[in-house]
Design a protein around this motif. Structure first.
Motif, PDB file in Angstrom:
ATOM      1  N   LEU A 161       0.772  -1.192   0.066  1.00 15.03           N
ATOM      2  CA  LEU A 161       0.002   0.061  -0.066  1.00 15.03           C
ATOM      3  C   LEU A 161       1.054   1.068  -0.088  1.00 15.03           C
ATOM      4  O   LEU A 161       0.541   2.464  -0.140  1.00 15.03           O
ATOM      5  N   GLU A 162       2.300   1.134   0.004  1.00 13.47           N
ATOM      6  CA  GLU A 162       2.965   2.067  -0.008  1.00 13.47           C
ATOM      7  C   GLU A 162       3.035   3.168   1.380  1.00 13.47           C
ATOM      8  O   GLU A 162       3.142   4.140   1.132  1.00 13.47           O
ATOM      9  N   LEU A 163       2.727   2.360   2.389  1.00 13.01           N
ATOM     10  CA  LEU A 163       2.633   2.697   3.980  1.00 13.01           C
ATOM     11  C   LEU A 163       3.798   2.229   4.775  1.00 13.01           C
ATOM     12  O   LEU A 163       3.943   1.205   4.648  1.00 13.01           O
ATOM     13  N   THR A 164       4.056   2.890   5.486  1.00 15.49           N
ATOM     14  CA  THR A 164       4.874   2.326   6.607  1.00 15.49           C
ATOM     15  C   THR A 164       4.104   1.366   7.605  1.00 15.49           C
ATOM     16  O   THR A 164       2.882   2.006   7.703  1.00 15.49           O
ATOM     17  N   MET A 165       4.434   0.582   8.188  1.00 11.67           N
ATOM     18  CA  MET A 165       3.539  -0.258   9.069  1.00 11.67           C
ATOM     19  C   MET A 165       2.999   0.785  10.187  1.00 11.67           C
ATOM     20  O   MET A 165       1.988   0.801  10.620  1.00 11.67           O
ATOM     21  N   SER A 166       4.183   1.534  10.643  1.00 13.56           N
ATOM     22  CA  SER A 166       3.560   2.992  11.524  1.00 13.56           C
ATOM     23  C   SER A 166       2.658   3.876  11.283  1.00 13.56           C
ATOM     24  O   SER A 166       1.737   3.968  12.102  1.00 13.56           O
ATOM     25  N   THR A 167       2.802   4.179   9.918  1.00 12.91           N
ATOM     26  CA  THR A 167       1.534   4.925   9.237  1.00 12.91           C
ATOM     27  C   THR A 167       0.424   4.464   9.341  1.00 12.91           C
ATOM     28  O   THR A 167      -0.967   4.687   9.559  1.00 12.91           O
ATOM     29  N   LEU A 168       0.259   2.983   8.811  1.00 12.86           N
ATOM     30  CA  LEU A 168      -1.006   2.202   8.676  1.00 12.86           C
ATOM     31  C   LEU A 168      -1.714   2.150  10.074  1.00 12.86           C
ATOM     32  O   LEU A 168      -2.993   2.236  10.320  1.00 12.86           O
ATOM     33  N   LEU A 169      -0.890   1.657  11.105  1.00 16.38           N
ATOM     34  CA  LEU A 169      -1.403   1.588  12.381  1.00 16.38           C
ATOM     35  C   LEU A 169      -1.752   2.903  12.948  1.00 16.38           C
ATOM     36  O   LEU A 169      -2.731   2.883  13.604  1.00 16.38           O
ATOM     37  N   ALA A 170      -0.804   3.880  12.768  1.00 16.19           N
ATOM     38  CA  ALA A 170      -1.432   5.242  13.197  1.00 16.19           C
ATOM     39  C   ALA A 170      -2.774   5.797  12.557  1.00 16.19           C
ATOM     40  O   ALA A 170      -3.574   6.507  13.327  1.00 16.19           O
ATOM     41  N   ARG A 171      -3.070   5.385  11.582  1.00 13.63           N
ATOM     42  CA  ARG A 171      -4.376   5.754  11.004  1.00 13.63           C
ATOM     43  C   ARG A 171      -5.573   5.152  11.712  1.00 13.63           C
ATOM     44  O   ARG A 171      -6.669   5.571  11.400  1.00 13.63           O
ATOM     45  N   ILE A 172      -5.408   4.222  12.327  1.00 15.94           N
ATOM     46  CA  ILE A 172      -6.665   3.327  13.252  1.00 15.94           C
ATOM     47  C   ILE A 172      -6.364   3.995  14.589  1.00 15.94           C
ATOM     48  O   ILE A 172      -7.451   3.622  15.309  1.00 15.94           O
ATOM     49  N   GLU A 173      -5.445   4.600  15.152  1.00 20.14           N
ATOM     50  CA  GLU A 173      -5.409   4.970  16.456  1.00 20.14           C
ATOM     51  C   GLU A 173      -6.205   6.251  16.688  1.00 20.14           C
ATOM     52  O   GLU A 173      -6.223   7.263  15.928  1.00 20.14           O
ATOM     53  N   LEU A 174      -6.868   6.479  17.894  1.00 20.68           N
ATOM     54  CA  LEU A 174      -7.684   7.400  18.100  1.00 20.68           C
ATOM     55  C   LEU A 174      -7.226   8.651  19.057  1.00 20.68           C
ATOM     56  O   LEU A 174      -7.738   8.984  20.008  1.00 20.68           O
ATOM     57  N   HIS A 175      -5.719   8.715  18.993  1.00 19.98           N
ATOM     58  CA  HIS A 175      -5.166   9.623  20.085  1.00 19.98           C
ATOM     59  C   HIS A 175      -4.731  10.978  19.644  1.00 19.98           C
ATOM     60  O   HIS A 175      -3.515  11.150  19.180  1.00 19.98           O
ATOM     61  N   PRO A 176      -5.533  11.780  19.032  1.00 16.29           N
ATOM     62  CA  PRO A 176      -4.980  13.352  18.733  1.00 16.29           C
ATOM     63  C   PRO A 176      -4.205  14.067  19.626  1.00 16.29           C
ATOM     64  O   PRO A 176      -4.411  13.776  20.699  1.00 16.29           O
ATOM     65  N   GLY A 177      -3.411  15.222  19.424  1.00 17.52           N
ATOM     66  CA  GLY A 177      -2.679  15.968  20.436  1.00 17.52           C
ATOM     67  C   GLY A 177      -1.160  15.743  20.514  1.00 17.52           C
ATOM     68  O   GLY A 177      -0.806  14.690  19.807  1.00 17.52           O
ATOM     69  N   ARG A 178      -0.499  16.573  21.001  1.00 21.34           N
ATOM     70  CA  ARG A 178       0.843  16.638  21.332  1.00 21.34           C
ATOM     71  C   ARG A 178       1.339  15.772  22.235  1.00 21.34           C
ATOM     72  O   ARG A 178       2.540  15.395  22.181  1.00 21.34           O
ATOM     73  N   LEU A 179       0.509  15.050  23.449  1.00 26.68           N
ATOM     74  CA  LEU A 179       1.159  14.396  24.266  1.00 26.68           C
ATOM     75  C   LEU A 179       0.217  13.000  24.365  1.00 26.68           C
ATOM     76  O   LEU A 179      -0.882  12.966  24.321  1.00 26.68           O
ATOM     77  N   LEU A 180       1.087  12.057  24.267  1.00 23.70           N
ATOM     78  CA  LEU A 180       0.606  10.725  24.297  1.00 23.70           C
ATOM     79  C   LEU A 180       1.027  10.000  25.429  1.00 23.70           C
ATOM     80  O   LEU A 180       2.320   9.491  25.486  1.00 23.70           O
ATOM     81  N   ARG A 181       0.083   9.940  26.478  1.00 21.90           N
ATOM     82  CA  ARG A 181       0.637   9.268  27.824  1.00 21.90           C
ATOM     83  C   ARG A 181       0.840   7.631  27.556  1.00 21.90           C
ATOM     84  O   ARG A 181       0.274   7.013  26.769  1.00 21.90           O
ATOM     85  N   ALA A 182       1.825   7.112  28.556  1.00 22.99           N
ATOM     86  CA  ALA A 182       2.197   5.817  28.272  1.00 22.99           C
ATOM     87  C   ALA A 182       0.833   4.851  28.438  1.00 22.99           C
ATOM     88  O   ALA A 182       0.879   3.932  27.567  1.00 22.99           O
ATOM     89  N   GLY A 183       0.031   5.275  29.351  1.00 21.57           N
ATOM     90  CA  GLY A 183      -1.168   4.377  29.402  1.00 21.57           C
ATOM     91  C   GLY A 183      -2.021   4.541  28.005  1.00 21.57           C
ATOM     92  O   GLY A 183      -2.882   3.619  27.934  1.00 21.57           O
ATOM     93  N   GLU A 184      -1.701   5.391  27.364  1.00 20.02           N
ATOM     94  CA  GLU A 184      -2.668   5.600  26.175  1.00 20.02           C
ATOM     95  C   GLU A 184      -1.878   5.022  24.710  1.00 20.02           C
ATOM     96  O   GLU A 184      -2.916   5.022  23.672  1.00 20.02           O
ATOM     97  N   GLN A 185      -1.116   4.844  24.860  1.00 16.58           N
ATOM     98  CA  GLN A 185      -0.170   4.421  23.828  1.00 16.58           C
ATOM     99  C   GLN A 185      -0.536   2.933  23.090  1.00 16.58           C
ATOM    100  O   GLN A 185      -0.680   2.128  23.737  1.00 16.58           O
ATOM    101  N   PRO A 186      -1.015   3.089  21.850  1.00 22.52           N
ATOM    102  CA  PRO A 186      -1.743   1.911  21.219  1.00 22.52           C
ATOM    103  C   PRO A 186      -0.343   0.888  21.236  1.00 22.52           C
ATOM    104  O   PRO A 186       0.596   0.928  20.906  1.00 22.52           O
ATOM    105  N   ARG A 187      -1.166  -0.337  21.621  1.00 18.45           N
ATOM    106  CA  ARG A 187      -0.247  -1.495  21.541  1.00 18.45           C
ATOM    107  C   ARG A 187      -0.819  -2.720  20.386  1.00 18.45           C
ATOM    108  O   ARG A 187      -2.226  -2.605  20.482  1.00 18.45           O
TER     109      ARG A 187
END
Length: 189
Positions: free
Chosen positions: A63-89
């Motif tokens: 799809l010419e995407l990095t795995m990080s980009t693909l997974l980031a597109r499904i993550e629901l955490h906007p903003g400049r701070l991503l706390r440890a407990g909110e980091q998608p696994r």
């Protein structure tokens, strides 16, 4: 935890379908481009199967995407701070490989990911996964054997490796304890 994983699988499948359809591709075309069977892609898109890290690398590369980009597109955490407990696994169902997206959603062309690779586990990625990115791997704990094409790198705690030109690669933990490492992914359109 299984509800979160199942929800993640459903969102991931829907995102892969959206990426495929946005390109005007059929299941068959994505299968040909990725080397993943049409039946498996169909199961993933319906959220009936959780892809392995290797398979996800092949799909994102096609799809010419990095795995990080693909997974980031499904993550629901906007903003400049991503706390440890909110980091998608995301957990590879076959190897137990755990990928945690550490960096917040941003317009910066980079992602920071932490990986825990269980003892004895190996995760291969095709060259297509690296075609439009640059990466650094920084070992945080344990030891990592990283096979980059014909070259084998043995990395210990604190070692940092810049990946070379795109080639098939394998992350391998030969140790008896998990290996933790950070990957800095720089998108270079």
């Amino acid at each position: 935890m299984s509800t979160i994983v199942n929800d993640l699988d459903a969102r991931l499948g829907a995102r892969i379908r959206l990426e495929r359809e946005t390109r005007g591709w059929s299941l068959t075309e994505l299968a040909q481009r990725s080397g993943v069977s049409r039946a498996m892609i169909n199961k993933i898109e319906r959220g009936e199967s959780s892809p392995t890290a290797s398979l996800l690398g092949r799909l994102s590369g096609a799809l010419e995407l990095t795995m990080s980009t693909l997974l980031a597109r499904i993550e629901l955490h906007p903003g400049r701070l991503l706390r440890a407990g909110e980091q998608p696994r995301w957990v590879d169902p076959t190897t137990g490989y755990v990928r945690r997206h550490v960096s917040p959603a941003s317009d910066l062309p980079l992602d920071l990911v932490q990986v825990e690779l269980p003892a004895g586990a190996s995760v291969p990625y095709p060259a297509s996964s690296y075609a439009f990115i640059r990466q650094l791997i920084w070992v945080l704990g344990g030891a990592l054997v990283f096979v980059e094409g014909e070259v084998t790198h043995r990395l210990g705690e604190g070692d940092c490796l810049e990946l070379g030109p795109p080639t098939d690669c394998v992350f391998h933990n030969e140790g008896k304890a998990p290996c933790r490492y950070a990957v800095l992914v720089l998108r270079v359109a």
